[in-house]
Scaffold this motif. Sequence first.
Motif: not given
Length: 271
Positions: A232, A236-238, A256, A269, A271
């Motif tokens: 995780c 990267y985010n998303y 997440s 992922k 956040i």
Amino acid sequence: MKDKDIFKFKAYWKIIEDNTGYDFSGYSFESLNRRLENFISSESIGSAEELKERVFSNKISEKFILDKLLVSYTEMFRDPEFFISLRNNVLPFLSTFSNISIWHAGCATGEEVYSLAILLDELNLLNRCNIYATDINEINLQNAISGIFPLYHMRESASRYFRSGGKKNLSNYYTAFYENVIFNKRLRDRLHFTTHNLIEDKQTKRFHLILCRNVFIYFDYSMQQNVLNSICNNLYNYGYLGMGLKEHFVDISNTSFTKIDCENKIYRKII
């Protein structure tokens, strides 16, 4: 397994860990013990001391031991529906990036990595991708780097390729010679194979997509969560995570990740 056999196998594992420096404590010992049992039977080893004397005193390499004991099964376009889901649910988002970074963790001998490269090529995304593929088993990685596989594997893979949404003939992507094939250089050039221990080694890069397929099933619950949290952190985010279809028991509830395709074990992922 009987109690006396469990005690005997613990002695074997102590010898192996002491001589390889590799920690097997986070693995599911049910599957590992089956492989160890097959290994000592094939080598006619009768005791832990004999294992130490015959194997390690004779300097049979750590690579050889890990190759015998760690599971490394894979095949091209394994679980075709997974690749269809990647095509429909993940790659349209990744196509919005000018540079796409992908990590295939626990890639074994690399057949699924080449499968992914073919899928990306057919979507005109391969030239924007860097695909990093890792495994602990150096023997596996040498096979993957070569891009050379048995011809009969390709015959078996052709139907899975079409069921994965393949647009051409699988033979367009390799050259056959004698009983083997070698994958095209333009595929090999986008693949970066390196040794990596998911349990102990840190991954410093971040990725838009991480595939870790049919790896978690060989870890115990605690190690599953440790590896999942580590992965995780490398997304990267998303970004997306793809796991194996048999890994239905991996707990993502405290992570997440949100579910994208439960059946095909694809998560995102958030956040």
